[in-house]
Write an enzyme that holds these catalytic residues in place. Structure first.
Site, PDB file in Angstrom:
ATOM      1  CE  LYS A  86      -2.699   6.534  11.364  1.00 42.32           C
ATOM      2  NZ  LYS A  86      -3.167   5.443   9.328  1.00 42.32           N
ATOM      3  CB  SER A 162      -1.121   8.276   7.608  1.00 43.43           C
ATOM      4  OG  SER A 162      -2.088   7.782   7.490  1.00 43.43           O
ATOM      5  CB  SER A 186      -1.617   4.593   5.962  1.00 44.65           C
ATOM      6  OG  SER A 186      -2.559   5.382   5.375  1.00 44.65           O
TER       7      SER A 186
END
Length: 470
Positions: A86, A162, A186
């Protein structure tokens, strides 16, 4: 001999074995990963940066050491396995974007974060950074700066967030392992919506320094993969205290891979009812029912005040996130994504008494959960209330309730985030005509071994599986 392209779609453990045995070179596997990203990411939009030169140089170095007969290299558990992170993880030479526009003007990271260093030390090869909701504040990865990440199983649907890019890259077969973060769900939400396995470790288990924070008192980092074994493989390499993260507990490494084969024998397993049933749609309820059927029925237990725990997580996240970004909210509000900007502005206006009461509620629920987990070893609950909605969806309906779509994807994840328990999300298929939905397996703090054992056992029985999207 298995081609590198076919090998890329195998479990990470199998890739490492193939490189170890000379069936494929690490360079060929990295090239296959980069080729698949090039072929598919125009549709999926999981990646924001590629580190091709770094990955190929690292692969060549591994191949050279293997050719020289270096036994230490041959023993590396993630030998030649491509992975991605990420874009809130620090990657040397890349600016840590955290999904934002504002961070693009910051200097590039000078060094990798500790989890990247540990993955690399285990033989893994970083191929790039992945899309996310701005500053990790969202559940859909509909990022207005980078464009939305699309669900590989249906490109009209969200990937979740996310850490949407992290889940989508695994589901699309671009890499077998990714890293993401989980503050309010997330890791678990995108795992559920994209049909992959995800692990949110105990709060304080893995160091978070070398990553962009969202809510220091709730943030976790963890892996995504296509199997429970690969989760355990990656997680075990990342364990260990780091004094530079004050929230990281100085606890000995407790490997989970050696215990996977123990299965579910001796474990007391129960379903979470109440909130976790009432806020679940038909597919989510069906997924839990299938787990219960496979296990011959499960008792139902309650986590008191789950709704209040979710509310506490909202308040704490809102207040801490807003405090972190207050200088930029004052001077560069127009550069925030509108959805996150409005929530941060609201958080900046929260009364201190509300935050204090939220922390009290958090503590109270944690104590009740501890009592429950003295009687039960693993709790089963749906991870999301429904399968992935279409990109742009504003409202969803759950049992007659009309709810805002984006925050409601975290309905079932946030009460657990608030109290920091370890959770493995595992994918179930067949509850919806075309899409997966995830199950949360929850245990007491530091018992990641238990949730991974259950996930692995049910995966071997065929209940959980993570097919690569075509």
């Amino acid at each position: 001999m298995t081609s590198a392209a076919d090998l890329l779609l195998q479990p990470a453990a199998r890739i490492a074995q193939a490189v170890r045995n000379g069936e494929a070179t690490a360079t060929a596997v990295v090239q296959a990963s980069l080729a698949r990203i090039a072929a598919s990411d125009g549709a999926v939009n999981a990646f924001t940066d590629l580190t091709a030169e770094r990955a190929l140089a690292g692969a060549a170095a591994l191949d050279e050491r293997l050719a020289a007969g270096d036994e230490a290299t041959r023993a590396l558990p993630l030998l030649g396995v491509p992975y991605a992170v990420k874009n809130l993880f620090d990657v040397a030479g890349l600016t840590t974007l955290a999904g934002s526009k504002i961070e693009r003007g910051r200097p590039a990271a000078q060094a990798d974060g500790p989890l990247l260093r540990r993955m690399d030390a285990a033989g893994a090869l970083l191929v790039g950074a992945l899309n996310m909701d701005e500053y990790a504040y969202g559940f859909t990865t509909e990022n207005s700066h980078e464009g939305p990440t699309r669900n590989p199983h249906d490109l009209t649907r969200v990937a979740g967030g996310s850490s949407g890019g992290s889940a989508a890259a695994v589901a699309a077969g671009q890499v077998p392992i990714t890293l993401g973060s989980d503050t309010n769900g997330s890791i678990r939400v995108p795992s559920s919506l994209c049909g992959v396995f995800g692990l949110k470790p105990t709060y304080g288990r893995l160091p978070r320094n070398g990553s962009y924070p969202f809510v220091a008192s709730l943030d976790h980092l963890g892996p995504f993969a296509r199997s429970a074994m690969d989760l355990a493989l990656a997680y075990d390499q990342m364990q260990g205290h780091d004094p530079h993260d004050p929230g990281c507990v100085a606890r000995a490494v407790e490997p989970t891979l050696p215990t996977l084969a123990k299965g579910m024998g001796g474990l007391r397993i129960a379903m979470l009812g109440g909130w976790f049933h009432d806020q679940a749609g038909p597919e989510a309820r069906a997924a839990v029912a299938r787990v219960a059927d496979v296990l011959g029925g499960l008792p139902t237990v309650l986590l008191p005040e789950a709704a209040q725990a979710r509310a506490a997580a909202f308040v704490i996240s809102n207040a801490e996130g807003a405090a972190l970004h207050l200088p930029d909210l004052r001077s560069r509000a127009q550069d925030f994504e509108p959805l996150s900007r409005d929530r941060f502005l609201a958080g900046a206006l929260l009364p201190a008494a509300w935050v204090q009461q939220a922390q009290r509620m958090r503590r109270w629920v944690a104590l009740r959960a501890a009592e429950l987990l003295r009687e039960v070893d693993v709790l089963v609950a749906p991870a999301t209330p429904l399968v992935a909605p279409a990109i742009g969806t504003e409202w969803i309906e759950i049992h007659g309730q009309r709810l805002p779509a984006r925050p409601s994807l975290g309905l079932l994840a946030q009460p657990i985030s608030c109290i920091g328990l370890p959770v493995c999300t595992a994918p179930v298929w067949g509850c919806h005509p075309t899409m997966p939905i995830g199950i949360q397996l929850i245990a007491a703090p530091w018992r990641e071994d238990r949730v991974l054992r259950v996930a692995h056992a049910l995966e071997r029985q065929g209940l959980f599986h993570s097919p690569t999207a075509p």
